[in-house]
Design a protein around this motif. Structure first.
Motif, PDB file in Angstrom:
ATOM      1  N   PHE A 109     -18.181  24.336  54.912  1.00  0.00           N
ATOM      2  CA  PHE A 109     -17.197  24.918  53.996  1.00  0.00           C
ATOM      3  C   PHE A 109     -17.240  26.438  53.989  1.00  0.00           C
ATOM      4  O   PHE A 109     -16.790  27.079  53.041  1.00  0.00           O
ATOM      5  CB  PHE A 109     -17.427  24.404  52.573  1.00  0.00           C
ATOM      6  N   MET A 110     -17.774  27.039  55.041  1.00  0.00           N
ATOM      7  CA  MET A 110     -17.951  28.485  55.054  1.00  0.00           C
ATOM      8  C   MET A 110     -16.629  29.241  55.018  1.00  0.00           C
ATOM      9  O   MET A 110     -15.599  28.755  55.496  1.00  0.00           O
ATOM     10  CB  MET A 110     -18.739  28.915  56.296  1.00  0.00           C
ATOM     11  N   PHE A 111     -16.711  30.458  54.484  1.00  0.00           N
ATOM     12  CA  PHE A 111     -15.581  31.379  54.481  1.00  0.00           C
ATOM     13  C   PHE A 111     -15.024  31.508  55.896  1.00  0.00           C
ATOM     14  O   PHE A 111     -15.768  31.513  56.879  1.00  0.00           O
ATOM     15  CB  PHE A 111     -16.047  32.733  53.947  1.00  0.00           C
ATOM     16  N   ALA A 156     -18.776  27.756  47.764  1.00  0.00           N
ATOM     17  CA  ALA A 156     -17.829  27.839  48.872  1.00  0.00           C
ATOM     18  C   ALA A 156     -16.536  28.496  48.406  1.00  0.00           C
ATOM     19  O   ALA A 156     -16.038  28.233  47.310  1.00  0.00           O
ATOM     20  CB  ALA A 156     -17.555  26.450  49.427  1.00  0.00           C
ATOM     21  N   ASN A 157     -16.001  29.314  49.253  1.00  0.00           N
ATOM     22  CA  ASN A 157     -14.741  30.008  49.020  1.00  0.00           C
ATOM     23  C   ASN A 157     -13.697  29.382  49.954  1.00  0.00           C
ATOM     24  O   ASN A 157     -13.869  29.407  51.172  1.00  0.00           O
ATOM     25  CB  ASN A 157     -14.940  31.494  49.354  1.00  0.00           C
ATOM     26  N   PRO A 158     -12.651  28.715  49.440  1.00  0.00           N
ATOM     27  CA  PRO A 158     -12.105  28.826  48.096  1.00  0.00           C
ATOM     28  C   PRO A 158     -12.278  27.585  47.207  1.00  0.00           C
ATOM     29  O   PRO A 158     -11.915  27.621  46.039  1.00  0.00           O
ATOM     30  CB  PRO A 158     -10.622  29.009  48.374  1.00  0.00           C
ATOM     31  N   ALA A 159     -12.803  26.471  47.750  1.00  0.00           N
ATOM     32  CA  ALA A 159     -12.770  25.208  47.002  1.00  0.00           C
ATOM     33  C   ALA A 159     -13.984  25.005  46.097  1.00  0.00           C
ATOM     34  O   ALA A 159     -14.119  23.959  45.468  1.00  0.00           O
ATOM     35  CB  ALA A 159     -12.632  24.024  47.960  1.00  0.00           C
ATOM     36  N   THR A 160     -14.877  25.974  46.031  1.00  0.00           N
ATOM     37  CA  THR A 160     -15.980  26.078  45.058  1.00  0.00           C
ATOM     38  C   THR A 160     -17.010  24.957  45.131  1.00  0.00           C
ATOM     39  O   THR A 160     -17.659  24.652  44.125  1.00  0.00           O
ATOM     40  CB  THR A 160     -15.463  26.215  43.606  1.00  0.00           C
ATOM     41  N   ILE A 390      -4.069  28.172  45.532  1.00  0.00           N
ATOM     42  CA  ILE A 390      -4.085  29.597  45.205  1.00  0.00           C
ATOM     43  C   ILE A 390      -5.503  29.957  44.768  1.00  0.00           C
ATOM     44  O   ILE A 390      -6.062  29.315  43.878  1.00  0.00           O
ATOM     45  CB  ILE A 390      -3.085  29.922  44.079  1.00  0.00           C
ATOM     46  N   ARG A 391      -6.066  30.951  45.420  1.00  0.00           N
ATOM     47  CA  ARG A 391      -7.404  31.402  45.032  1.00  0.00           C
ATOM     48  C   ARG A 391      -7.290  32.583  44.082  1.00  0.00           C
ATOM     49  O   ARG A 391      -6.477  33.479  44.287  1.00  0.00           O
ATOM     50  CB  ARG A 391      -8.201  31.837  46.263  1.00  0.00           C
ATOM     51  N   LEU A 392      -8.121  32.545  43.055  1.00  0.00           N
ATOM     52  CA  LEU A 392      -8.160  33.629  42.079  1.00  0.00           C
ATOM     53  C   LEU A 392      -9.537  34.285  42.062  1.00  0.00           C
ATOM     54  O   LEU A 392     -10.559  33.594  42.073  1.00  0.00           O
ATOM     55  CB  LEU A 392      -7.856  33.112  40.667  1.00  0.00           C
TER      56      LEU A 392
END
Length: 415
Positions: A109-111, A156-160, A390-392
């Motif tokens: 799940f890496m960036f 993990a970015n973006p699904a945390t 959408i990532r915040l």
């Protein structure tokens, strides 16, 4: 009176430990590229690692050193090397320590950019296996005789997704593997990877440590927990010159920074250092805002899913509660099929459409169309990234204003 000071107190008074000129409270910005010595033997000793000092700014500068000391204190580590960006820190760490034929186990799940650089290393002869990091057993199944290093992110970015940080740490310790943890999404204020036996800690200083979106930087910190004497890829010349505990971080500085050239400028180092003083204040506010905003979005009929560890129904909520001081400022959400993602984003007036993280201002970006676009639809699906995600990066605005901005954009987007 105890010598052990709190997190913010330690940061605020860090520069003074190095006794800056004229009693300055911050280390001045040293713009020199090189340093002269009255006795050439002093210069020789610096080159041969027999004495501390500066020879050429590509591998060391007093302003950058002050920031490195500060990050080391934040992470309760042994030593830190700073770089021009977080990606430079990752690339330098892997290129310094790995050889063709070595094997790495890494998070699936890496960036996106980290995943891309991993592919570059695969093309150059490294073996890299990717697995779901939320269960250490997925990593155990991939262990090979030539496995040297494990690489994960805290969130993990973006699904945390939250990695099984403690379990993976024990697995690495049992198998004498270098355990690299990217702490960017949590920062050393919310979490110190040393407590889960991390060997090296990566931070994008651009994000929460610098915190104001005005300077790029990255770092790698040696926690002092790994026995580098046992690591087969340390250069023989360093084994002859360097104390055993410093072998790993010195090789990263020599091969990764000096030879790789990803040098952090003194101006950026100074900006990040000053920005770091308020990290606790900023993150407390950002975390509180993110929690409130996640609850608001989670209850809205036009939102199909919210990804935030602070929500009770997050798959790793209990793990995040146990490991982290708070749940962070990163969150994502997916709109339902009736809403045009671009139209919704364009209706946000306060929230900025931008690609950064860890800013004081709230930033939003459509993930599938931007930062994860190059991975392709199939890979995004494997990572759990829908087209409407959408990532915040939640900032420190007044929460009433943030919720009002989202409320307006959602109302306008009603089909």
């Amino acid at each position: 009176m105890s010598d052990q000071k709190g997190f913010t107190t330690t940061i605020l008074h860090s520069d003074r430990l190095l006794k800056p000129e004229f009693g300055a409270l911050h280390q001045p910005v040293h713009t020199a590229v090189t340093w002269g010595y009255d006795d050439v033997r002093g210069l020789v000793d610096v080159f041969q690692n027999k004495a501390k000092g500066y020879a050429y700014s590509r591998q060391g500068n007093p302003t950058v050193t002050a920031l490195e000391v500060k990050v080391t204190q934040m992470e309760q580590g042994m030593a830190t090397v700073a770089f021009s960006t977080g990606m430079a820190a990752i690339t330098a760490t892997l290129s310094s320590l790995m050889k063709a034929g070595d094997h790495i186990i890494a998070s699936a799940f890496m960036f996106g950019n980290t995943r891309n650089v991993m592919q570059t290393f695969i093309d150059l002869g490294l073996e890299i296996s990717f697995a779901d990091p939320t269960d250490v057993n997925n990593f155990k199944d991939l262990l090979q005789e030539n496995t040297r290093l494990v690489f994960v992110e805290t969130v993990a970015n973006p699904a945390t997704q939250i990695a099984d940080l403690d379990g993976i740490g024990k697995f690495c310790e049992e198998n004498n593997l270098v355990y690299v943890v990217d702490n960017t999404m949590t920062s050393p204020y919310l979490f110190r990877p040393k407590k889960v036996k991390a060997s090296l800690v990566i931070n994008s200083l651009t994000k929460y440590i610098g915190g104001h979106g005005n300077a790029l930087g990255g770092s790698v910190t040696d926690t002092g927990l790994f026995n580098w004497v046992t690591f087969p890829n340390i250069a023989p010349v360093l084994r002859e010159q360097i104390k055993p505990a410093l072998l790993g971080i010195t090789q990263i500085r020599k091969r990764g920074l000096r030879d790789g050239g990803g040098t952090l400028s003194p101006e950026a180092a100074h900006s990040i250092s000053v920005g770091s003083e308020t990290i606790a204040l900023r993150l407390e506010r950002a975390c509180n805002n993110a929690t409130a905003l996640s609850e608001f979005l989670n209850a809205h009929p036009l939102v199909s899913k919210v990804y935030y560890p602070g929500l009770i129904d997050h798959p790793q909520h209990d793990r995040a509660s146990e490991l982290f001081r708070n749940y962070g400022g990163l969150m994502s959400f997916a709109l339902n099929d009736r809403v045009d993602t671009f139209a919704f984003l364009n209706e946000l007036k306060l929230v900025i459409k931008s690609s950064n993280l860890g800013d004081t201002r709230t930033l939003a970006i459509p993930v599938a169309h931007t930062i994860f676009f190059e991975l392709g639809a199939a890979r995004r699906a494997e990572m759990g990234i829908p087209d409407s995600m959408i990532r915040l990066s939640v900032g420190i605005e007044d929460i009433e204003d943030l919720i009002a901005d989202f409320q307006h954009a959602l109302e306008v987007s009603m089909p």
